[in-house]
Scaffold this motif. Structure first.
Motif, short mmCIF file in Angstrom:
data_model
loop_
_atom_site.label_atom_id
_atom_site.label_comp_id
_atom_site.label_asym_id
_atom_site.label_seq_id
_atom_site.Cartn_x
_atom_site.Cartn_y
_atom_site.Cartn_z
N GLY A 23 0.79 -1.22 0.00
CA GLY A 23 0.00 0.00 0.00
C GLY A 23 0.82 1.27 0.00
N GLU A 24 2.13 1.16 -0.23
CA GLU A 24 3.01 2.33 -0.24
C GLU A 24 4.30 1.99 -0.96
OE1 GLU A 24 4.87 3.26 3.62
OE2 GLU A 24 4.12 1.33 4.35
N ARG A 25 5.10 3.03 -1.21
CA ARG A 25 6.39 2.83 -1.86
C ARG A 25 7.36 2.14 -0.91
NH1 ARG A 25 9.77 5.20 -5.85
NH2 ARG A 25 11.94 4.91 -5.27
N MET A 26 8.13 1.20 -1.44
CA MET A 26 9.19 0.54 -0.70
C MET A 26 10.52 0.84 -1.40
SD MET A 26 7.41 -0.95 1.63
CE MET A 26 8.56 -2.09 2.40
N GLN A 27 11.58 0.87 -0.62
CA GLN A 27 12.90 1.12 -1.19
C GLN A 27 13.87 0.03 -0.73
OE1 GLN A 27 13.93 3.59 -3.39
NE2 GLN A 27 15.70 2.22 -3.46
N LYS A 28 14.66 -0.49 -1.65
CA LYS A 28 15.67 -1.47 -1.30
C LYS A 28 16.94 -0.79 -0.81
CE LYS A 28 16.25 -4.20 -4.83
NZ LYS A 28 16.57 -5.40 -5.63
N VAL A 91 15.82 -4.81 2.99
CA VAL A 91 17.27 -4.95 3.00
C VAL A 91 17.67 -6.02 1.99
CG1 VAL A 91 19.27 -5.62 4.37
CG2 VAL A 91 17.49 -4.18 5.38
N TYR A 92 18.51 -5.62 1.06
CA TYR A 92 18.94 -6.49 -0.03
C TYR A 92 20.35 -6.99 0.26
CZ TYR A 92 20.01 -7.77 -4.94
OH TYR A 92 20.37 -8.43 -6.10
N PHE A 93 20.45 -8.27 0.63
CA PHE A 93 21.76 -8.91 0.79
C PHE A 93 22.25 -9.23 -0.62
CE2 PHE A 93 19.83 -9.43 4.91
CZ PHE A 93 20.89 -9.27 5.80
N GLN A 94 23.13 -8.37 -1.13
CA GLN A 94 23.42 -8.33 -2.55
C GLN A 94 24.74 -8.99 -2.91
OE1 GLN A 94 23.73 -4.35 -4.13
NE2 GLN A 94 23.76 -5.04 -6.24
N SER A 95 25.80 -8.71 -2.16
CA SER A 95 27.15 -9.07 -2.59
C SER A 95 27.41 -10.57 -2.46
CB SER A 95 28.18 -8.30 -1.76
OG SER A 95 28.00 -6.91 -1.92
N ILE A 122 13.42 -8.69 3.88
CA ILE A 122 14.75 -8.89 3.31
C ILE A 122 14.64 -9.56 1.95
CG2 ILE A 122 15.97 -9.00 5.51
CD1 ILE A 122 15.94 -12.06 5.30
N ILE A 123 15.63 -9.27 1.11
CA ILE A 123 15.79 -9.93 -0.19
C ILE A 123 17.19 -10.53 -0.19
CG2 ILE A 123 15.84 -9.64 -2.68
CD1 ILE A 123 14.07 -7.10 -2.19
#
Length: 320
Positions: A23-28, A91-95, A122-123
């Motif tokens: 229902g709103e904007r999310m940011q990674k 939270v994007y665990f990316q590396s 989390i992603i």
């Protein structure tokens, strides 16, 4: 016109998906929790995949020398200045491979991220060969209360291509990992690179059928970018005939046709990528930001009067 995913955009957007969900904007917010990769530490190979230079996609505030909490705080500060509408974060665990560690270590960093009051989920970016039932069961328990997604680097559906880029797993491995994750109710994403050596446009469009068959929530495409210091850069120097690079307009044409072949319920997070110019080696589009690329693609979809999934829907109308 309102399309099957519930809005007027001609593709199923990542932003729209989160608006429907939250229902709103999310940011990674990307974090580097200090993981490595079996393709680097000698378990499978050393040196990693031939295309890999992780620094090209890692924000400057991300470093394992900082705690996960500190990286989140710095990431929020960065994004508040750039995206003022965001109030909640993923939270994007990316590396590298963020399930490539004992479960106890994973529990520590994931729960540190989820304990932040502004974090809704989390992603977890990882490889298909770095998950097992115990780790996925744990992620499923977290998903009872928070948003949890697993994003797999699949890169190609072609086993010949996967061998060539030293990926260390085949497509069947990716299929198993995606199935195991989806069966547990996790949101599942997949990452593909378009334009790997000797892959043709016809091959890239044909793989849409295999992508559609996977129980994915979201998909991310990147055009091939060759980065300095990689094995692929040396391969490009030796055998440039194995590589093809699209002009930006040619790539947009390709993506229009790919979108037409994608299931309409698949959320498209990215269709191209950008990296700092200092990393580039070989042909590239210069300084074109992702926002500009999306605007160009939307205009092309409108000019062609096409939309995501229209070919699939013409064959399987019940998907709408």
């Amino acid at each position: 016109m309102v399309y099957p995913w519930g809005d007027t955009r001609r593709y199923n957007s990542y932003a729209g998906y989160f608006r429907r969900l939250f229902g709103e904007r999310m940011q990674k917010i990307s974090v580097d929790a200090g993981f490595t990769c079996p393709n680097r530490d000698g378990s499978l190979a050393v040196g990693g995949c031939t295309f890999c230079n992780n620094g090209a996609f890692t924000p400057s505030y991300c470093t394992p020398a900082k705690s996960v909490r500190q990286q989140i705080e710095e990431g929020i500060e960065f994004h508040v200045n750039r995206y003022r509408k965001a109030s909640r974060y993923l939270v994007y665990f990316q590396s590298f491979s963020n399930t490539y560690a004992p479960l106890e270590q994973l529990q520590k960093v994931y729960e540190e991220a989820l304990s932040h009051p502004a974090v809704a989920g989390i992603i977890v970016g990882t490889r298909p060969d770095c998950v097992d039932e115990r780790k996925l069961d744990y992620l499923a328990t977290l998903a009872r209360d928070k948003y949890v997604a697993v994003e797999y680097g699949i890169e190609s559906t072609s086993d010949a291509t996967l061998r060539r880029i030293n990926r260390g797993h085949d497509f069947a491995c990716a299929e198993r990992a995606v199935m195991m994750s989806a069966e547990r109710g996790l949101h599942v994403g997949a990452h593909f690179i378009l334009g790997l050596p000797d892959e043709t446009d016809e091959m890239l469009l044909a793989q849409a059928e295999q992508i559609n068959a996977l129980p994915l929530t979201s998909v991310k495409f990147h055009q091939l970018q060759i980065f300095r210091g990689t094995t692929m850069a040396a391969e490009y120097d030796s055998h440039p005939e194995h590589f093809r690079f699209w002009t930006l307009d040619e790539y947009l044409d390709l993506m229009v046709e790919l979108f037409r072949r994608l299931r309409p319920d698949l959320v498209v997070e990215r269709f191209a990528s950008e990296a700092p110019p200092r990393y580039h080696y070989g042909p590239n589009w210069g300084l074109v930001r992702n926002e500009q690329l999306w605007a160009m693609l939307e205009k092309k979809l409108e000019r062609c009067d096409v939309y995501q999934g229209e070919i699939v829907l013409s064959l399987r109308p019940n998907l709408s």
